[in-house]
Each structure stands twice: as C-alpha cells, then as structure tokens.
Design a protein around this motif. Sequence first.
Motif, PDB file in Angstrom:
ATOM      1  N   GLY A  55       0.773  -1.233   0.000  1.00 54.94           N
ATOM      2  CA  GLY A  55       0.000   0.000   0.000  1.00 54.94           C
ATOM      3  C   GLY A  55       0.805   1.284   0.000  1.00 54.94           C
ATOM      4  O   GLY A  55       0.270   2.338   0.361  1.00 54.94           O
ATOM      5  N   PHE A  56       2.071   1.235  -0.449  1.00 54.37           N
ATOM      6  CA  PHE A  56       2.919   2.424  -0.441  1.00 54.37           C
ATOM      7  C   PHE A  56       3.477   2.635  -1.852  1.00 54.37           C
ATOM      8  O   PHE A  56       4.016   1.709  -2.463  1.00 54.37           O
ATOM      9  N   SER A  70       0.571   6.798   0.525  1.00 57.04           N
ATOM     10  CA  SER A  70       0.181   5.482   1.021  1.00 57.04           C
ATOM     11  C   SER A  70      -1.325   5.324   0.866  1.00 57.04           C
ATOM     12  O   SER A  70      -2.083   6.276   1.030  1.00 57.04           O
ATOM     13  N   GLY A  71      -1.722   4.107   0.525  1.00 59.90           N
ATOM     14  CA  GLY A  71      -3.127   3.736   0.460  1.00 59.90           C
ATOM     15  C   GLY A  71      -3.252   2.373   1.096  1.00 59.90           C
ATOM     16  O   GLY A  71      -3.199   1.345   0.413  1.00 59.90           O
ATOM     17  N   VAL A  72      -3.382   2.354   2.413  1.00 59.78           N
ATOM     18  CA  VAL A  72      -3.279   1.112   3.180  1.00 59.78           C
ATOM     19  C   VAL A  72      -4.633   0.425   3.277  1.00 59.78           C
ATOM     20  O   VAL A  72      -5.615   1.033   3.700  1.00 59.78           O
ATOM     21  N   ARG A  73      -4.675  -0.842   2.900  1.00 61.64           N
ATOM     22  CA  ARG A  73      -5.867  -1.668   3.070  1.00 61.64           C
ATOM     23  C   ARG A  73      -5.838  -2.298   4.466  1.00 61.64           C
ATOM     24  O   ARG A  73      -4.964  -3.111   4.764  1.00 61.64           O
ATOM     25  N   TYR A 106      -5.980   1.238  -5.811  1.00 62.05           N
ATOM     26  CA  TYR A 106      -5.624   0.100  -4.968  1.00 62.05           C
ATOM     27  C   TYR A 106      -6.654  -0.116  -3.865  1.00 62.05           C
ATOM     28  O   TYR A 106      -6.998  -1.249  -3.518  1.00 62.05           O
ATOM     29  N   LEU A 107      -7.177   0.971  -3.313  1.00 60.04           N
ATOM     30  CA  LEU A 107      -8.164   0.847  -2.234  1.00 60.04           C
ATOM     31  C   LEU A 107      -9.547   0.494  -2.760  1.00 60.04           C
ATOM     32  O   LEU A 107     -10.411   0.071  -1.975  1.00 60.04           O
ATOM     33  N   SER A 108      -9.767   0.700  -4.037  1.00 62.52           N
ATOM     34  CA  SER A 108     -10.974   0.218  -4.707  1.00 62.52           C
ATOM     35  C   SER A 108     -12.232   0.774  -4.032  1.00 62.52           C
ATOM     36  O   SER A 108     -12.327   1.961  -3.743  1.00 62.52           O
TER      37      SER A 108
END
Length: 290
Positions: A55-56, A70-73, A106-108
């Motif tokens: 996620g980075f 960052s887009g952390v799941r 990515y986070l959809s």
Amino acid sequence: MPDAADSLGVPDANGYIVRRMTRADLDTAFGFCIEEDWNPGRHDMDSFFATDPNGFFLGELNGEPVGSISGVRYDETFGFIGIYIVRPLFRGQGYGLRLWNAAIDYLSARNIGLDGVIAQQENYRRAGFHFAYRNVRYAGVGGGAVPKECALLASVPFETLAAYDALHFPAARPQFLREWIRQPEATALGVVEAGALVGYGVIRARQEGFHIGPLFADTPEVADALFRGLGAQRPGATIFIDVPEINPTSLRLVARYGLKPVFETARMYTGAPPPLPYAQIYGVTTFELG
C-alpha cells in the motif's frame, strides 16, 4: 477490476513512473515528511509497512524520487490515505495525480479515510471525500508521576489488546498494533479493572519531541490516568497529542494540563464516518494511517 499494479511502473514521455515502495523506499518517503516539517515518528516505518506492504507508492522522475503516497488496506471495507507529498520543485506537473490515482485504485470500493491539511481540504472534497470532524494537535510538556492504576501494556495478552483496539478503530489492525506498541523509544500503558482492559495508550518518539497516540479509554478518569502516566515517561520534553474534536471530553483533558493547539487536520471519508465510540477516543493514533 484490475489490480493497481497493472498500471504501475509505466513511464510517461517525461520518464515519470509510479511504483510500489520497498521498505527502504519508505525511509525516503519519511524524508519527504521531514522536509515538510510534518515531524513524523522516528520509528513508525516498520509499523506502517507491516500493515500493508503493497500500500505504499513512490513517484520517480528519471530515477529520482519526487513524491509519495500510502493507500493502506486494513480489510475489505476500510482503507486510509497518507504521506501524500510531491516535493516542491516538482509540483503542478501532474505527478501527484498519478500517485493519487494509484492509491485510490488500490483501495478500490472501500470506505477511505484521510486527515487533510487545511490547504488541501477543498481538493479532497472535489475528489469525493466528506468532512467528518477536526483533529487538533496539542503540545505541552511531559512530567509528573505515573498513576498507580497504569501498568505496562506488555502485561496484557495481545489478543485482549487487539480486541479492545478494534472497538475503537474502523478495522482490526493486529499487524500494525504488534509493531506499534514495541517500537524503540516508546512506552505503552494500559489500565485493567476487574480483569478487563478499560483503556490504553502509547507514547513514542518523533523527530522532535514525543507523541501520545492512540489514547483510548472507557471513562474520562481512565483517560486522565493514562495521559498522566504517558506524559510522566518524558519529563521536561515536548509532548503532542492529536485530539478529535468530536469528543469534547478530550478537549477538556488537554486544557486541564495546559496543552496548546499547534496544528489541525480534517478527518474525511469517502463514505459515512465509521460508527465508533468517539466518547472513548482521546488521542488519534497517527495522521498517516488513521
């Protein structure tokens, strides 16, 4: 929907690409945070990367790192945007938009949260984020004595801690939590009553000073004890805490001990604010990961 990786690593005509970070790249991104005077935690990176290594995202121009996000799941329903920076010399050229799109893709379809600085809040609204409440950073000076009801969090079974934390955060985050409570230059305290965990908090080192977060507690009395216990770990040092204004009792806590506001963000979500016990949230964990 194809994974965000399908569009990563493809350079444009100027030689700009967005790719996933390695753990070493995350150190570079934290250098960007230092350049921006965001005063990040000295040892946060391992906790962040453990949460979601995919996620980075790093933006590179002809091999030179110029931006990060960052887009952390956390799970299938919740994600969080952070460390969104394009270095000053490279702004206004569309590099940030490609980073942003990589994280959002990515986070959809998850409900996505972020802490937006004042200057960017309107841009986030246009991108589909909705204001939930303000988080205000307060600063003061550590000192005093540790109340007798506070104990080292290591004495609490990790499964108990993880279950308590999940009540106060939009998703379970055991990978993050395991690293967060044991990072260098940090102290984690809890309060146990009748065999049950009723509050916990962590104080950790920043580039300058020390930061309390999270601070979760069932009652104002427990929050007060934990705040004093954590502040006592760093006598004479500058301490910070990010207070959610949605909990007015947290504002009374920092006022009682003379802390002053120094910075603010807006907590924003693409969906509805998660149904959390906000009256028990006295200190936000981190603006970067929620």
